[in-house]
Design a protein around this motif. Sequence first.
Motif, PDB file in Angstrom:
ATOM      1  N   TYR A 107      -8.317 -11.590   0.831  1.00  0.00           N
ATOM      2  CA  TYR A 107      -7.252 -10.777   1.419  1.00  0.00           C
ATOM      3  C   TYR A 107      -7.815  -9.544   2.120  1.00  0.00           C
ATOM      4  CZ  TYR A 107      -3.351 -13.478  -0.409  1.00  0.00           C
ATOM      5  OH  TYR A 107      -2.425 -14.479  -0.637  1.00  0.00           O
ATOM      6  N   GLU A 108      -8.889  -8.993   1.583  1.00  0.00           N
ATOM      7  CA  GLU A 108      -9.535  -7.858   2.256  1.00  0.00           C
ATOM      8  C   GLU A 108     -10.091  -8.288   3.611  1.00  0.00           C
ATOM      9  OE1 GLU A 108     -12.443  -6.516  -0.526  1.00  0.00           O
ATOM     10  OE2 GLU A 108     -10.962  -5.635  -1.891  1.00  0.00           O
ATOM     11  N   GLN A 109     -10.721  -9.464   3.648  1.00  0.00           N
ATOM     12  CA  GLN A 109     -11.272  -9.971   4.904  1.00  0.00           C
ATOM     13  C   GLN A 109     -10.165 -10.277   5.907  1.00  0.00           C
ATOM     14  OE1 GLN A 109     -13.443 -13.315   3.363  1.00  0.00           O
ATOM     15  NE2 GLN A 109     -15.241 -12.087   2.800  1.00  0.00           N
ATOM     16  N   LEU A 110      -9.097 -10.915   5.427  1.00  0.00           N
ATOM     17  CA  LEU A 110      -7.978 -11.233   6.310  1.00  0.00           C
ATOM     18  C   LEU A 110      -7.332  -9.952   6.825  1.00  0.00           C
ATOM     19  CD1 LEU A 110      -5.935 -13.144   7.610  1.00  0.00           C
ATOM     20  CD2 LEU A 110      -4.697 -13.187   5.419  1.00  0.00           C
ATOM     21  N   GLY A 111      -7.139  -8.986   5.949  1.00  0.00           N
ATOM     22  CA  GLY A 111      -6.546  -7.722   6.357  1.00  0.00           C
ATOM     23  C   GLY A 111      -7.366  -7.018   7.425  1.00  0.00           C
ATOM     24  N   ALA A 112      -8.695  -7.066   7.274  1.00  0.00           N
ATOM     25  CA  ALA A 112      -9.574  -6.450   8.269  1.00  0.00           C
ATOM     26  C   ALA A 112      -9.442  -7.159   9.614  1.00  0.00           C
ATOM     27  CB  ALA A 112     -11.020  -6.488   7.785  1.00  0.00           C
ATOM     28  N   ARG A 113      -9.324  -8.491   9.578  1.00  0.00           N
ATOM     29  CA  ARG A 113      -9.159  -9.248  10.826  1.00  0.00           C
ATOM     30  C   ARG A 113      -7.839  -8.901  11.509  1.00  0.00           C
ATOM     31  NH1 ARG A 113     -11.497 -14.189  11.531  1.00  0.00           N
ATOM     32  NH2 ARG A 113     -10.416 -14.092  13.531  1.00  0.00           N
ATOM     33  N   ILE A 114      -6.769  -8.819  10.719  1.00  0.00           N
ATOM     34  CA  ILE A 114      -5.451  -8.506  11.276  1.00  0.00           C
ATOM     35  C   ILE A 114      -5.444  -7.105  11.877  1.00  0.00           C
ATOM     36  CG2 ILE A 114      -3.037  -8.055  10.687  1.00  0.00           C
ATOM     37  CD1 ILE A 114      -3.298 -10.344   8.595  1.00  0.00           C
ATOM     38  N   ALA A 174      -1.174 -11.901 -11.792  1.00  0.00           N
ATOM     39  CA  ALA A 174      -1.500 -11.950 -10.358  1.00  0.00           C
ATOM     40  C   ALA A 174      -1.033 -10.702  -9.615  1.00  0.00           C
ATOM     41  CB  ALA A 174      -0.873 -13.191  -9.729  1.00  0.00           C
ATOM     42  N   GLY A 175      -0.583  -9.695 -10.329  1.00  0.00           N
ATOM     43  CA  GLY A 175      -0.036  -8.508  -9.673  1.00  0.00           C
ATOM     44  C   GLY A 175      -0.976  -7.869  -8.685  1.00  0.00           C
ATOM     45  N   HIS A 176      -2.266  -7.747  -9.050  1.00  0.00           N
ATOM     46  CA  HIS A 176      -3.214  -7.101  -8.138  1.00  0.00           C
ATOM     47  C   HIS A 176      -3.492  -7.968  -6.914  1.00  0.00           C
ATOM     48  CE1 HIS A 176      -5.894  -9.766 -10.354  1.00  0.00           C
ATOM     49  NE2 HIS A 176      -6.849  -9.517  -9.481  1.00  0.00           N
ATOM     50  N   LEU A 177      -3.334  -9.293  -7.054  1.00  0.00           N
ATOM     51  CA  LEU A 177      -3.539 -10.183  -5.914  1.00  0.00           C
ATOM     52  C   LEU A 177      -2.346 -10.130  -4.962  1.00  0.00           C
ATOM     53  CD1 LEU A 177      -5.105 -13.244  -7.764  1.00  0.00           C
ATOM     54  CD2 LEU A 177      -6.261 -11.322  -6.641  1.00  0.00           C
ATOM     55  N   ILE A 178      -1.155 -10.015  -5.520  1.00  0.00           N
ATOM     56  CA  ILE A 178       0.040  -9.846  -4.697  1.00  0.00           C
ATOM     57  C   ILE A 178      -0.058  -8.529  -3.932  1.00  0.00           C
ATOM     58  CG2 ILE A 178       2.546  -9.508  -4.769  1.00  0.00           C
ATOM     59  CD1 ILE A 178       2.551 -11.444  -7.194  1.00  0.00           C
ATOM     60  N   ALA A 179      -0.558  -7.492  -4.601  1.00  0.00           N
ATOM     61  CA  ALA A 179      -0.747  -6.197  -3.930  1.00  0.00           C
ATOM     62  C   ALA A 179      -1.778  -6.319  -2.815  1.00  0.00           C
ATOM     63  CB  ALA A 179      -1.180  -5.145  -4.940  1.00  0.00           C
ATOM     64  N   ALA A 180      -2.853  -7.088  -3.039  1.00  0.00           N
ATOM     65  CA  ALA A 180      -3.873  -7.297  -2.008  1.00  0.00           C
ATOM     66  C   ALA A 180      -3.286  -8.034  -0.814  1.00  0.00           C
ATOM     67  CB  ALA A 180      -5.055  -8.076  -2.589  1.00  0.00           C
ATOM     68  N   ASN A 181      -2.417  -9.002  -1.080  1.00  0.00           N
ATOM     69  CA  ASN A 181      -1.726  -9.734  -0.021  1.00  0.00           C
ATOM     70  C   ASN A 181      -0.862  -8.780   0.803  1.00  0.00           C
ATOM     71  OD1 ASN A 181      -0.350 -12.313   1.141  1.00  0.00           O
ATOM     72  ND2 ASN A 181       1.329 -11.122   0.296  1.00  0.00           N
ATOM     73  N   GLU A 182      -0.152  -7.893   0.127  1.00  0.00           N
ATOM     74  CA  GLU A 182       0.714  -6.948   0.832  1.00  0.00           C
ATOM     75  C   GLU A 182      -0.095  -5.982   1.688  1.00  0.00           C
ATOM     76  OE1 GLU A 182       2.980  -5.286  -2.356  1.00  0.00           O
ATOM     77  OE2 GLU A 182       4.325  -7.037  -2.493  1.00  0.00           O
ATOM     78  N   ARG A 183      -1.250  -5.569   1.176  1.00  0.00           N
ATOM     79  CA  ARG A 183      -2.119  -4.682   1.972  1.00  0.00           C
ATOM     80  C   ARG A 183      -2.629  -5.395   3.217  1.00  0.00           C
ATOM     81  NH1 ARG A 183      -4.075  -3.360  -3.170  1.00  0.00           N
ATOM     82  NH2 ARG A 183      -5.940  -4.655  -2.870  1.00  0.00           N
ATOM     83  N   ALA A 184      -2.997  -6.668   3.056  1.00  0.00           N
ATOM     84  CA  ALA A 184      -3.540  -7.428   4.188  1.00  0.00           C
ATOM     85  C   ALA A 184      -2.525  -7.545   5.323  1.00  0.00           C
ATOM     86  CB  ALA A 184      -3.979  -8.814   3.722  1.00  0.00           C
ATOM     87  N   GLU A 218      -9.071 -11.804  -3.938  1.00  0.00           N
ATOM     88  CA  GLU A 218      -8.916 -10.403  -3.535  1.00  0.00           C
ATOM     89  C   GLU A 218      -9.812 -10.087  -2.341  1.00  0.00           C
ATOM     90  OE1 GLU A 218      -8.220  -6.111  -5.645  1.00  0.00           O
ATOM     91  OE2 GLU A 218      -9.291  -7.652  -6.764  1.00  0.00           O
ATOM     92  N   GLN A 219     -11.042 -10.583  -2.375  1.00  0.00           N
ATOM     93  CA  GLN A 219     -11.957 -10.385  -1.252  1.00  0.00           C
ATOM     94  C   GLN A 219     -11.430 -11.080   0.003  1.00  0.00           C
ATOM     95  OE1 GLN A 219     -16.539 -10.485  -1.370  1.00  0.00           O
ATOM     96  NE2 GLN A 219     -16.005 -12.561  -0.764  1.00  0.00           N
TER      97      GLN A 219
END
Length: 198
Positions: A68-75, A120-130, A65-66
Amino acid sequence: MPTGPNQYHHGNLRAAILTEAQTLLSESGADALSLREVARRTGVSHGAPRRHFPDKQALLSALVEQGYEQLGARIESALTDTGGDFTERLTAFACAYVDFTQRNDELMTLMLSSKTWPDAGHLIAANERAFAPAVELLRQAAETGDIAAADTDAVNTAVLAMLHGLAFVAGHGLAGTGPTVDLVAGAVRTLVEGLRPR
């Protein structure tokens, strides 16, 4: 009450554990990751991490989850900082993704495998946010006619497949000695030309 270098007040122990866990992951891979070793590196008792992570799987899930947060911030940063046309912005997104993957190989491997985990639902959601800023970029490009997008899912899949391929090629030295940014920019130009309406 002051804290020493190996003491963490409530609120930052979790962050400290995740920092050490991500470092250990990058050094040794997920198989070598253990709550006990992370506790030792963090400088706390071996039972302390369990206040936040009851088992290794919970720690791995938090790392993903972290990540995906880091990747999302980079994107988001790459797209925010880049003006210009669609090709330039797509190149910035692709470069950010490939660079993140190269710098976080073990973490990215873990992230990509996590979709098959139970709950893994919350991880899939984190991926979508990223990836939301990139998905929006492609949606806008279809709207403005920069790409022919009769099937948005197919376009998103093509871009994602290209990114994974570029990350693999760049990470395994299969593209010669030129700069990775040139490899990415060339691949993006080729893809965009193929996507243009005819």
